[in-house]
Design a protein around this motif. Structure first.
Motif: not given
Length: 105
Positions: A5, A9, A26, A30, A34
């Motif tokens: 991850k 990012y 951000n 996320r 997921n």
């Protein structure tokens, strides 16, 4: 599925450096990561090409994400935000499929 991850990012921050939408990008990142992990675990059996996987995953994510939900951390009542968010989603999907899927080229 073992997805790094932090690398995603970093790639998103490099591709979309505008600080005006940093918090929202951000939060969106996320959620997209997921959702992508969940979707890939259920749908990536190696029978589809990366192109097919990208297309199907984008459709899935766009059905799940509601840009007009004021309870979401990535909600902004602006047309430009929807354009940016869609670009972020496309970038993340391409990154994940190209780097982590079992689909053929």
């Amino acid at each position: 599925m073992d997805i790094d991850k932090a690398k995603i990012y970093e790639a998103v921050e490099k591709q979309f450096p505008d600080p005006a939408f940093g918090t929202e990008v951000n939060a969106l990142t996320r959620d997209v990561i997921n959702m992508s992990i969940k979707w890939l675990e259920e749908n990536d059996d190696g029978s589809k090409s990366q192109r097919e996987l990208r297309k199907d995953l984008k459709i899935y994510i766009k059905e799940q994400i509601k840009f007009d939900d004021p309870n979401k951390a990535y909600f902004l009542p602006a047309f430009i935000w929807v354009m940016i968010a869609q670009a972020v989603i496309s970038f993340i999907v391409k990154y994940i499929i190209n780097n982590y899927s079992r689909g053929g080229i």
